[in-house]
Design an enzyme around this catalytic site. Structure first.
Site, mmCIF file in Angstrom:
data_model
loop_
_atom_site.group_PDB
_atom_site.id
_atom_site.type_symbol
_atom_site.label_atom_id
_atom_site.label_comp_id
_atom_site.label_asym_id
_atom_site.label_seq_id
_atom_site.Cartn_x
_atom_site.Cartn_y
_atom_site.Cartn_z
ATOM 1 N N SER A 1 39.230 29.100 55.348
ATOM 2 C CA SER A 1 39.823 29.293 54.037
ATOM 3 C C SER A 1 40.281 27.981 53.391
ATOM 4 O O SER A 1 39.467 27.165 53.011
ATOM 5 C CB SER A 1 40.974 30.296 54.169
ATOM 6 O OG SER A 1 41.341 30.837 52.933
ATOM 7 N N GLN B 1 42.169 36.071 47.875
ATOM 8 C CA GLN B 1 42.883 37.336 47.740
ATOM 9 C C GLN B 1 44.019 37.233 46.725
ATOM 10 O O GLN B 1 44.679 36.193 46.633
ATOM 11 C CB GLN B 1 43.459 37.779 49.087
ATOM 12 C CG GLN B 1 42.434 38.300 50.070
ATOM 13 C CD GLN B 1 41.457 37.238 50.529
ATOM 14 O OE1 GLN B 1 41.850 36.163 50.954
ATOM 15 N NE2 GLN B 1 40.174 37.532 50.415
ATOM 16 N N LYS C 1 35.110 31.431 55.335
ATOM 17 C CA LYS C 1 35.820 32.407 54.504
ATOM 18 C C LYS C 1 35.823 31.883 53.066
ATOM 19 O O LYS C 1 36.551 30.953 52.739
ATOM 20 C CB LYS C 1 37.246 32.624 54.980
ATOM 21 C CG LYS C 1 38.018 33.652 54.149
ATOM 22 C CD LYS C 1 39.402 33.893 54.720
ATOM 23 C CE LYS C 1 40.154 34.930 53.901
ATOM 24 N NZ LYS C 1 40.525 34.427 52.563
#
Length: 482
Positions: A307, A336, A332
């Site tokens: 991420s 979100q 990733k």
């Protein structure tokens, strides 16, 4: 708990879809830009299900439990591992994981074979000052036994307000005695950045480790890099191995310290495919040393780098600002947004993709290193506390774990499938003899403690860290070219 009737359940589910604020994060917890979200739809079938369950189920549930289940189910059906529903308690726990500090006693606890064991007290924490030791087994908290509790429940009982105390009784295996402690809860700082100067054949390399991108990571980075530059660092070695991600603003500020102002370090892509560039800008109240803009940079990553870590490595790689050493990262590539609900819970939903400066989407693929370097398998093992005893002819995952560690340490038991055969027993005895510790030939508490200590010593010895050695060697070569 407030009891809700059928109509109130219907209304609550509708309200659950209304977001109070949206939070832009890369690992599913955090806070940033606020938006308003409205939703409408027909929930008649949910109303019917509620009536059927409350009217006919032999196992009675509270209304809030049914609501929690409905909310969790709506998020789970998306099929996205990063989209989920968090209860009020879970949401608070996620926020705390990235917070700059937390209140508690400062001890890592694990559950093994039904026992709650102290892995290690945090240095300088209330638990260390009180005298808690690794391998202490929790027996009671405030006069109540911990038997039958979950790890989450145990942690919740230990935590509390700053200045209050918790009474704990532990069993200390090495002495065979119970010990009672009264520990005052206090603020435990959460440090995400570590740094030091590495000397390599007359060259000074500034090493900086990032465990996550938390609330205060940019401030810690600024302080650490400033000190490294003052100490004469000629190059920067950034270690994000095992870093799961964190706040987007934190990685943006950190990347911005090494890149020119107004440089695009990533893109956000919405559901319509529209791209929004993310550009570096001066971090408020932070002043970075100009030398960071020009010195050589190497980033260390592995499969645990995800991420926000990948945003940083992708930016350095695409913009030719840094060289990547290690293995391919996690992969990733989604972002979100966290939507707060009226019950205190949150819905975490993947709403954007993020792309590298060259508009690469690395989801499920990861970012390949520029120089592939693999490690001894010992570096990928989660070292844990085991309090049980195993003998020959037994089979267990704990035995397989020990066999893997023994093999990685050069004491090959011949198998790693978890079956304790005669060869494994002899290997255990040989290992303990090499460590100069008395052994019964069984895998007991003394064996597991010695094994963990030996594994930690191996990993802490930089001579065994092949990735670090290659990164340092590369930087030394770059500095020697000047």
């Amino acid at each position: 708990m407030v009891t809700m009737r059928r109509s109130r359940f219907f209304a609550f589910v509708i309200l659950a879809a209304v977001a109070v604020c949206l939070v832009l994060v890369l690992d599913g917890c955090g806070k940033s830009d606020e938006k308003t979200h409205n939703s409408s739809g027909k929930f008649g079938v949910l109303d019917e299900a509620y009536e059927v369950i409350t009217g006919n189920a032999v196992y009675k549930l509270k209304d809030d439990e049914l609501i929690e289940g409905a909310l969790r189910g709506m998020a789970d059906v998306i099929g996205d591992p990063y989209s989920t529903y968090l209860t009020k308690e879970e949401a608070a726990s996620h926020k705390e994981s990235l917070a700059g500090e937390r209140v508690g006693i400062g001890a890592e606890i694990t559950r093994t074979n039904g026992k709650f064991v102290i892995v290690s007290p945090v240095k300088g924490s209330p638990s260390e000052k009180a005298g808690l030791l690794p391998y202490d087994e929790l027996v009671q908290i405030d006069g109540e036994r911990v038997d039958g509790l979950t790890l989450k429940e145990v942690v919740k009982k230990i935590r509390g307000k700053q200045g209050t105390s918790v009474k704990m009784v532990v069993y200390r295996p090495e002495s065979g005695k119970h010990v009672e402690f009264t520990i005052e809860r206090d603020v435990i700082p959460v440090h995400t950045v570590s740094s030091e100067i590495l000397e390599e054949r007359g060259k000074k390399i500034g090493y900086i480790g990032l465990t996550m991108f938390g609330e205060d990571s940019a401030k810690e980075w600024q302080a650490a890099t400033e000190l490294l530059v003052k100490e004469g660092a000629e190059a920067l070695l950034i270690d994000v191995r095992g870093n799961p991600g964190g706040y987007l603003h934190a990685v943006g500020n950190i990347a911005g310290s090494m890149l020119p102002e107004d440089t695009v370090f990533a893109y956000m892509e919405d559901v319509k495919g529209q791209l929004t560039p993310l550009v570096t800008e001066p971090a408020k109240e932070l002043e970075y040393n100009p030398k960071l803009q020009s010195i050589p940079v190497v980033l260390l990553q592995d499969k645990g780098s995800a991420s926000a870590s990948e945003v940083l490595s992708g930016a350095l790689q695409d913009l030719d600002r840094g060289f990547i050493v290690g293995t391919t990262s996690f992969g990733k590539g989604t972002v979100q947004e966290t939507m707060k609900l009226s019950n205190g819970g949150e819905v975490k939903l993947s709403t954007h993709k993020w792309l590298t400066p060259k508009e690469r989407w690395i989801h499920s693929e990861g970012i390949a290193s520029d120089l592939e370097v693999k490690q001894n398998s010992l570096f990928s093992e989660h070292l844990r506390v085991i309090a049980d005893v195993y003998k020959e002819q037994q089979f267990n995952e704990d035995i397989a774990y020990a066999q893997r560690l023994l093999k990685a340490l050069g004491h090959d038991p011949g198998r790693v499938d978890g079956f304790f055969d005669e060869t494994t027993g002899q290997t255990v005895a040989d290992f303990m003899k090499a460590e100069k510790v008395e052994s019964t030939g069984e895998m007991d508490g003394k064996f597991f403690q010695t094994l963990k200590t030996s594994a930690e010593a191996y990993r802490n010895d930089r001579a065994n860290d092949e990735q670090l050695s290659m990164a340092v060697g590369y930087l030394h070569h770059k500095l020697s070219e000047k």
